[in-house]
Design an enzyme around this catalytic site. Sequence first.
Site, short mmCIF file in Angstrom:
data_model
loop_
_atom_site.label_atom_id
_atom_site.label_comp_id
_atom_site.label_asym_id
_atom_site.label_seq_id
_atom_site.Cartn_x
_atom_site.Cartn_y
_atom_site.Cartn_z
N ASP A 173 76.96 67.54 -62.24
CA ASP A 173 76.23 68.57 -61.49
C ASP A 173 77.21 69.69 -61.14
O ASP A 173 78.38 69.65 -61.57
CB ASP A 173 75.54 67.97 -60.25
N HIS A 244 73.02 73.70 -63.35
CA HIS A 244 73.73 72.60 -62.66
C HIS A 244 75.00 72.21 -63.41
O HIS A 244 75.28 71.01 -63.57
CB HIS A 244 72.79 71.39 -62.49
N GLU A 308 65.97 73.93 -62.33
CA GLU A 308 66.67 74.87 -61.45
C GLU A 308 67.75 75.64 -62.21
O GLU A 308 68.93 75.59 -61.86
CB GLU A 308 67.28 74.11 -60.25
N TRP A 373 58.49 66.25 -60.38
CA TRP A 373 59.06 66.02 -59.05
C TRP A 373 58.55 67.00 -58.02
O TRP A 373 58.38 66.67 -56.86
CB TRP A 373 60.60 66.07 -59.13
N TYR A 398 61.59 60.67 -53.19
CA TYR A 398 62.94 61.18 -52.89
C TYR A 398 63.48 60.48 -51.65
O TYR A 398 63.04 60.73 -50.53
CB TYR A 398 62.91 62.70 -52.70
N ASP A 400 66.34 60.82 -50.36
CA ASP A 400 67.30 61.58 -49.55
C ASP A 400 66.62 62.21 -48.34
O ASP A 400 67.31 62.71 -47.45
CB ASP A 400 68.04 62.64 -50.39
N THR A 450 72.71 62.91 -53.31
CA THR A 450 73.69 62.46 -52.32
C THR A 450 74.48 63.59 -51.66
O THR A 450 75.63 63.39 -51.26
CB THR A 450 74.66 61.45 -52.96
N GLU A 451 73.88 64.76 -51.51
CA GLU A 451 74.60 65.81 -50.78
C GLU A 451 75.08 65.31 -49.41
O GLU A 451 76.17 65.65 -48.97
CB GLU A 451 73.69 67.03 -50.54
C1 ACM Z 1 65.75 67.96 -58.56
O1 ACM Z 1 65.38 67.61 -57.43
N1 ACM Z 1 66.75 68.81 -58.69
C2 ACM Z 1 65.12 67.45 -59.77
#
Ligand code: ACM
Length: 504
Positions: A173, A244, A308, A373, A398, A400, A450-451
């Site tokens: 990433d 990314h 993105e 997603w 998700y 997170d 995991t930010e």
């Molecule tokens: C994503 O949440 N960047 C797929």
Amino acid sequence: MPALVPRPTEATFRPGHFTLDADTSLHIGEGAEQAAELLRTLLAPATGLALRPSPDGRFTLALDPGLGDLGEEGYALAVDPNAVLLRAAHPTGLLRGIQTIRQLLPTQALSGLPQSGIRWLLPCADITDVPRHPWRGAMLDVARHFQPVSYLRRYVDVLALHKISVFHLHLTDDQGWRMPVAAYPKLTEVGGHRAESQIGPAGSDAYDGVPHGGSYTRAELADLVRYAAARGVTVMPEIEMPGHVRAALAAYPRLGNHPEHTLDVWTRWGVCDTVLGVHDEVLDFCRTVLDEVMDVFPSPYIHLGGEECPTTEWTQSAAARGRAAAEGLANPEALHGWFLGQIGDFLVRRGRRPVGWAETGAELPLDFTVMTWRDSAHTLTAARRGHPVVSAYHRATYLDYAQSDDPHEPPAQPGGVVDLHSVHGHDPVPEEADAESAGRVLGTQAQLWTEFVTTPAHIEYLTYPRLCALADRGWSGAADWADFRSRLGEHTARLDALGVRHHP
Ligand code: ACM
């Protein structure tokens, strides 16, 4: 009746037990050797049972081609006071059945330490078990925060207990590149380290001042693949492109749209404007990287990321505009689909299946398997278009996001709560889907970005018990929340025995 997670398709329990003790031996049919090995490996630490092979063994593990209706992963288990018979059409089915046997034993069987004074009783039962969906996945982002391979093996152990079929490893990433590539050593030497990390969500201006880095060796990854395969889990690698990729561009600026710019491995969170260039050298780079990835990972599916990807750099670059024109594209924005098409074709020619994150469900090349997603409606869009689809709907999968609105929850992705009920309540197959579209939905997958997650303890806190809910729904298909909740109570004792640091 023991509370199994995921819930089996059909289970009948009868009075009586089969006792495993020092005299119990295994009758191992041809093709069942791997399952026998797994059973021994899993039970040895707590029980000390040798489970030696013997043609007279009363505990039989066997492949049975007559059980083809059970598919790749289904199994049939019969336990009587005098005999245990585990059968499946395919070796993976036996591995799933082993996890059921493990859950049927006293909870102490899951401990990593020798247990004394326990009778290892299996309740008499007839179980026939077939998953509703073949794809029950879990994604772990080791790019934002690296985890050693010893932890990844532990992570796989707990996935396997829940009959999760795919471990999606997010290896690259903006903030880190974790897999070595022989032809491009700086990917990990430079791209594997960042100077510090942003504190707080995207947009914050605070940094921790702490360098972060790490990468795997090729041997570690190959070993992880073998370890997971022995537990019936496929490791699917993800190499992000064409966005990314800031860590790769920090290592090799010539792969970008501004070869004269020196870039750092990104220390921020969010969406980064710097993306790959579209010149031939970049496509060659991606193919070389993926050749090495395919050498290490036999997974039929290879994830190319794809989401993105801001197109500003391409719009501003004469070279990129030239490429778009030369390829007959309407505009530089169309380079996104073109790029993924080129690399996707390369994977298909090598006999693999490209996977991408959907932005809308309608933008990826048709030979891509799509992970939806952003919006649950995208699953139907993609399936109607003909894509195989895995639902990764962020409001339900998700991990997170915090699992409650308790202010004492640890740092999490802002913008919502994904509670246990939302995870269990998510049916990956859209209600409106006709049979053909529904048939294209491969299943569902949990994501842990995991930010804000740096330690194994935090990973496990966010993952469990929510992954139990996803595994249950994905395997059984049943939406019975009350039934799941009641089984989870007993199942939590298993997580405790394994030392999983789950959410209460
Ligand atoms: C994503 O949440 N960047 C797929």
